[in-house]
Design a protein around this motif. Structure first.
Motif, PDB file in Angstrom:
ATOM      1  N   GLU A   1      -4.518   6.983   0.600  1.00 40.57           N
ATOM      2  CA  GLU A   1      -4.599   6.797   2.047  1.00 40.57           C
ATOM      3  C   GLU A   1      -3.676   7.750   2.785  1.00 40.57           C
ATOM      4  OE1 GLU A   1      -5.247   2.549   3.473  1.00 40.57           O
ATOM      5  OE2 GLU A   1      -4.028   2.231   1.683  1.00 40.57           O
ATOM      6  N   GLY A   2      -4.033   8.008   4.034  1.00 38.55           N
ATOM      7  CA  GLY A   2      -3.191   8.770   4.929  1.00 38.55           C
ATOM      8  C   GLY A   2      -2.506   7.842   5.920  1.00 38.55           C
ATOM      9  N   LEU A   3      -2.136   8.373   7.068  1.00 37.56           N
ATOM     10  CA  LEU A   3      -1.344   7.630   8.038  1.00 37.56           C
ATOM     11  C   LEU A   3      -2.089   6.471   8.699  1.00 37.56           C
ATOM     12  CD1 LEU A   3       0.439  10.682   9.692  1.00 37.56           C
ATOM     13  CD2 LEU A   3       1.382   9.081   8.009  1.00 37.56           C
ATOM     14  N   GLU A   4      -3.400   6.385   8.483  1.00 35.27           N
ATOM     15  CA  GLU A   4      -4.140   5.243   9.005  1.00 35.27           C
ATOM     16  C   GLU A   4      -3.670   3.942   8.357  1.00 35.27           C
ATOM     17  OE1 GLU A   4      -6.330   6.728   5.400  1.00 35.27           O
ATOM     18  OE2 GLU A   4      -5.447   7.658   7.201  1.00 35.27           O
ATOM     19  N   ALA A   5      -2.979   4.037   7.230  1.00 35.81           N
ATOM     20  CA  ALA A   5      -2.447   2.840   6.569  1.00 35.81           C
ATOM     21  C   ALA A   5      -1.418   2.126   7.431  1.00 35.81           C
ATOM     22  CB  ALA A   5      -1.826   3.225   5.226  1.00 35.81           C
ATOM     23  N   PHE A   6      -0.810   2.853   8.387  1.00 33.72           N
ATOM     24  CA  PHE A   6       0.185   2.236   9.274  1.00 33.72           C
ATOM     25  C   PHE A   6      -0.426   1.208  10.218  1.00 33.72           C
ATOM     26  CE2 PHE A   6       3.492   5.945   9.515  1.00 33.72           C
ATOM     27  CZ  PHE A   6       3.615   5.910   8.129  1.00 33.72           C
ATOM     28  N   GLU A   7      -1.726   1.275  10.448  1.00 38.37           N
ATOM     29  CA  GLU A   7      -2.339   0.512  11.541  1.00 38.37           C
ATOM     30  C   GLU A   7      -2.111  -0.986  11.420  1.00 38.37           C
ATOM     31  OE1 GLU A   7      -6.413   1.662  11.828  1.00 38.37           O
ATOM     32  OE2 GLU A   7      -5.939   3.764  12.303  1.00 38.37           O
ATOM     33  N   HIS A   8      -2.069  -1.509  10.207  1.00 40.36           N
ATOM     34  CA  HIS A   8      -1.875  -2.947  10.033  1.00 40.36           C
ATOM     35  C   HIS A   8      -0.586  -3.258   9.270  1.00 40.36           C
ATOM     36  CE1 HIS A   8      -5.887  -3.505  11.623  1.00 40.36           C
ATOM     37  NE2 HIS A   8      -6.357  -2.660  10.734  1.00 40.36           N
ATOM     38  N   ALA A   9       0.343  -2.309   9.270  1.00 40.96           N
ATOM     39  CA  ALA A   9       1.590  -2.496   8.521  1.00 40.96           C
ATOM     40  C   ALA A   9       2.574  -3.353   9.304  1.00 40.96           C
ATOM     41  CB  ALA A   9       2.226  -1.147   8.209  1.00 40.96           C
ATOM     42  N   ASP A  10       3.252  -4.249   8.594  1.00 39.52           N
ATOM     43  CA  ASP A  10       4.369  -5.002   9.169  1.00 39.52           C
ATOM     44  C   ASP A  10       5.684  -4.271   8.922  1.00 39.52           C
ATOM     45  OD1 ASP A  10       2.937  -7.469  10.062  1.00 39.52           O
ATOM     46  OD2 ASP A  10       2.469  -7.599   7.930  1.00 39.52           O
ATOM     47  N   THR A  11       5.768  -3.591   7.782  1.00 46.58           N
ATOM     48  CA  THR A  11       6.952  -2.791   7.446  1.00 46.58           C
ATOM     49  C   THR A  11       6.501  -1.475   6.832  1.00 46.58           C
ATOM     50  OG1 THR A  11       8.320  -4.753   7.020  1.00 46.58           O
ATOM     51  CG2 THR A  11       9.073  -2.677   6.069  1.00 46.58           C
ATOM     52  N   VAL A  12       7.098  -0.380   7.251  1.00 52.42           N
ATOM     53  CA  VAL A  12       6.853   0.928   6.642  1.00 52.42           C
ATOM     54  C   VAL A  12       8.162   1.423   6.041  1.00 52.42           C
ATOM     55  CG1 VAL A  12       6.297   3.356   7.052  1.00 52.42           C
ATOM     56  CG2 VAL A  12       4.955   1.567   8.174  1.00 52.42           C
ATOM     57  N   PHE A  13       8.125   1.777   4.756  1.00 50.18           N
ATOM     58  CA  PHE A  13       9.270   2.371   4.090  1.00 50.18           C
ATOM     59  C   PHE A  13       9.117   3.882   4.049  1.00 50.18           C
ATOM     60  CE2 PHE A  13      10.077  -1.855   2.490  1.00 50.18           C
ATOM     61  CZ  PHE A  13      11.461  -1.884   2.399  1.00 50.18           C
ATOM     62  N   ILE A  14      10.214   4.585   4.319  1.00 52.09           N
ATOM     63  CA  ILE A  14      10.251   6.037   4.244  1.00 52.09           C
ATOM     64  C   ILE A  14      11.240   6.412   3.140  1.00 52.09           C
ATOM     65  CG2 ILE A  14      10.559   8.189   5.521  1.00 52.09           C
ATOM     66  CD1 ILE A  14      10.665   5.837   7.970  1.00 52.09           C
ATOM     67  N   PRO A  15      10.754   6.655   1.932  1.00 49.87           N
ATOM     68  CA  PRO A  15      11.659   7.029   0.843  1.00 49.87           C
ATOM     69  C   PRO A  15      12.295   8.394   1.089  1.00 49.87           C
ATOM     70  CG  PRO A  15       9.545   6.244  -0.006  1.00 49.87           C
ATOM     71  CD  PRO A  15       9.375   6.486   1.475  1.00 49.87           C
ATOM     72  N   GLY A  16      13.399   8.640   0.395  1.00 55.79           N
ATOM     73  CA  GLY A  16      14.079   9.913   0.515  1.00 55.79           C
ATOM     74  C   GLY A  16      13.259  11.061  -0.045  1.00 55.79           C
ATOM     75  N   TYR A  17      13.569  12.263   0.437  1.00 58.98           N
ATOM     76  CA  TYR A  17      12.866  13.467  -0.020  1.00 58.98           C
ATOM     77  C   TYR A  17      13.858  14.621  -0.087  1.00 58.98           C
ATOM     78  CZ  TYR A  17      12.702  14.010   5.083  1.00 58.98           C
ATOM     79  OH  TYR A  17      13.035  14.068   6.423  1.00 58.98           O
ATOM     80  N   ARG A  18      13.490  15.654  -0.787  1.00 59.01           N
ATOM     81  CA  ARG A  18      14.381  16.784  -1.013  1.00 59.01           C
ATOM     82  C   ARG A  18      14.492  17.672   0.225  1.00 59.01           C
ATOM     83  NH1 ARG A  18      16.051  17.394  -5.973  1.00 59.01           N
ATOM     84  NH2 ARG A  18      16.605  19.585  -5.655  1.00 59.01           N
ATOM     85  N   GLU A  19      15.621  18.359   0.339  1.00 60.60           N
ATOM     86  CA  GLU A  19      15.901  19.317   1.418  1.00 60.60           C
ATOM     87  C   GLU A  19      15.736  18.700   2.813  1.00 60.60           C
ATOM     88  OE1 GLU A  19      17.199  21.970   0.387  1.00 60.60           O
ATOM     89  OE2 GLU A  19      16.596  21.814  -1.721  1.00 60.60           O
TER      90      GLU A  19
ATOM     91  N   ARG B   1       0.858  -1.176   0.000  1.00 64.71           N
ATOM     92  CA  ARG B   1       0.000   0.000   0.000  1.00 64.71           C
ATOM     93  C   ARG B   1       0.900   1.234   0.000  1.00 64.71           C
ATOM     94  NH1 ARG B   1      -3.982  -1.434   4.979  1.00 64.71           N
ATOM     95  NH2 ARG B   1      -5.288   0.275   4.223  1.00 64.71           N
ATOM     96  N   VAL B   2       0.387   2.307  -0.550  1.00 61.37           N
ATOM     97  CA  VAL B   2       1.127   3.572  -0.594  1.00 61.37           C
ATOM     98  C   VAL B   2       0.278   4.629   0.101  1.00 61.37           C
ATOM     99  CG1 VAL B   2       2.168   5.327  -2.078  1.00 61.37           C
ATOM    100  CG2 VAL B   2       2.228   2.912  -2.767  1.00 61.37           C
ATOM    101  N   CYS B   3       0.906   5.425   0.952  1.00 59.90           N
ATOM    102  CA  CYS B   3       0.152   6.457   1.674  1.00 59.90           C
ATOM    103  C   CYS B   3       0.953   7.742   1.747  1.00 59.90           C
ATOM    104  CB  CYS B   3      -0.213   5.967   3.075  1.00 59.90           C
ATOM    105  SG  CYS B   3       1.118   6.098   4.297  1.00 59.90           S
ATOM    106  N   GLY B   4       0.295   8.789   2.199  1.00 64.51           N
ATOM    107  CA  GLY B   4       0.953  10.058   2.458  1.00 64.51           C
ATOM    108  C   GLY B   4       0.635  10.511   3.873  1.00 64.51           C
ATOM    109  N   ALA B   5       1.064  11.709   4.216  1.00 59.59           N
ATOM    110  CA  ALA B   5       0.690  12.252   5.521  1.00 59.59           C
ATOM    111  C   ALA B   5      -0.826  12.417   5.601  1.00 59.59           C
ATOM    112  CB  ALA B   5       1.393  13.586   5.750  1.00 59.59           C
ATOM    113  N   ALA B   6      -1.453  12.585   4.441  1.00 57.05           N
ATOM    114  CA  ALA B   6      -2.916  12.661   4.327  1.00 57.05           C
ATOM    115  C   ALA B   6      -3.275  12.200   2.923  1.00 57.05           C
ATOM    116  CB  ALA B   6      -3.403  14.083   4.571  1.00 57.05           C
TER     117      ALA B   6
END
Length: 315
Positions: free
Chosen positions: A60-78, A39-44
């Motif tokens: 989806e927003g951060l509610e996607a974390f509720e049943h996650a086994d792994t969360v990836f945080i990709p890189g972002y600018r600045e 699944r892919v989500c954002g802050a909202a």
């Protein structure tokens, strides 16, 4: 680990780099051969402005974390001058508290470090930002000379391409070397690079020599059942044993014979997962001679026995 589906969530933050987002999305894609659900989500929910002129639309927003086994945080600018949203930091901390594994790709390490979960631990990020990460989060033990760092339930990787190495490492950890190699073939990627491998070679390398070393590793993988010595490897690469040994460590993070041993254990892992060959037969096929020798190196490298490994990871 059970073959049941493992829930992976990719978090897209403002300024997200497209390759960093795409790597875990591609590796853990929803397909019959993969025991993962992505699944892919954002802050909202809604549009997210990415880097390099691209934008994303996440459902989806951060509610996607509720049943996650792994969360990836990709890189972002600045990342050195941008604070991740407080809601994201809180959601990552809550997910980790529930037992979710957190993995950062490249500058995603800044958002992960903002949670405090990297304090006192080793971590890495893209070499261009390692100094900034150390200055911004002085309790993090930043290592600029590795492709990725596995601290168990928090992991970090260097620049974008090393995100592939991190993802394949997690597939290996979850489901064994056979599935990891299957994914690598699908991506047309190197099957496995050690996390300890340097992010970049510290001096220029003549291209022909680099090609010879890659060719020698390929040659060795096809001759693991045979006696392989440092001299034989150096002879194949057409350099002295001393030059070969020094350069091999720079390129891979392992001595030549450490690399050969791990390659043999990796082949043994795949044969244990995918065949009914006995431990003695496998030991002969991978160049370790006897079952006792295979068991010894298996335990030293993996902390388990071939029999226990087969029980855990066999198809």
């Amino acid at each position: 680990m059970s073959r049941k589906n493992h829930h992976v969530v990719v978090l897209v933050l403002d300024g997200a780099k497209p390759l960093d987002v795409g790597i875990p999305a591609q590796v853990f894609s929803n397909r019959p051969s993969m025991p993962y659900e992505l699944r892919v989500c954002g802050a909202a929910p809604g549009p997210v402005t990415g880097g390099e002129g691209l934008s994303y639309h996440v459902a989806e927003g951060l509610e996607a974390f509720e049943h996650a086994d792994t969360v990836f945080i990709p890189g972002y600018r600045e990342p050195a001058t941008t604070e991740p949203p407080a809601a994201v930091v809180s959601a990552l901390m809550a997910a980790h508290e529930r037992g979710t594994r957190l993995a950062a790709i490249s500058t995603g390490a800044f958002a992960l470090a903002a949670t405090g979960l990297l304090d006192g631990k080793r971590a890495t990020t893209h070499w261009h930002y390692t100094k900034a990460l150390a200055e911004r989060h002085p309790l993090v033990r930043v290592d600029e000379n590795v492709l990725f760092v596995d601290e168990g339930d928090v992991l970090t990787s260097a620049g974008a391409a090393s995100g592939i190495d991190l993802c394949l490492h997690l597939v290996r950890r979850d489901h064994g070397v056979g599935l990891s190699n299957h994914v690598a073939r699908r991506l047309v990627a190197a099957p496995y690079r050690s996390g300890g491998q340097a992010q970049y070679v510290p001096r220029s390398v003549p291209e022909p020599l680099g090609d010879l070393f890659a060719s020698t590793r390929e040659w060795a993988l096809g001759h693991l059942a045979e006696p392989l010595t440092l001299e034989a490897l150096a002879r194949n690469a057409r350099v002295s044993a001393r030059t070969f040994s020094r350069r091999f460590v720079e390129d891979t993070g392992y001595t030549p014979m450490q690399w050969v041993l791990r390659a043999r254990v990796d082949l043994a892992r795949e044969l244990l997962e995918r065949t009914d060959l006995s431990v003695e037969q496998i030991a002969g096929r991978v160049g370790l001679g006897t079952g006792a020798n295979l068991r010894l190196h298996f335990h030293r490298i993996l902390g388990t026995s071939p029999t226990e490994y087969r029980h855990t990871f066999s198809s």
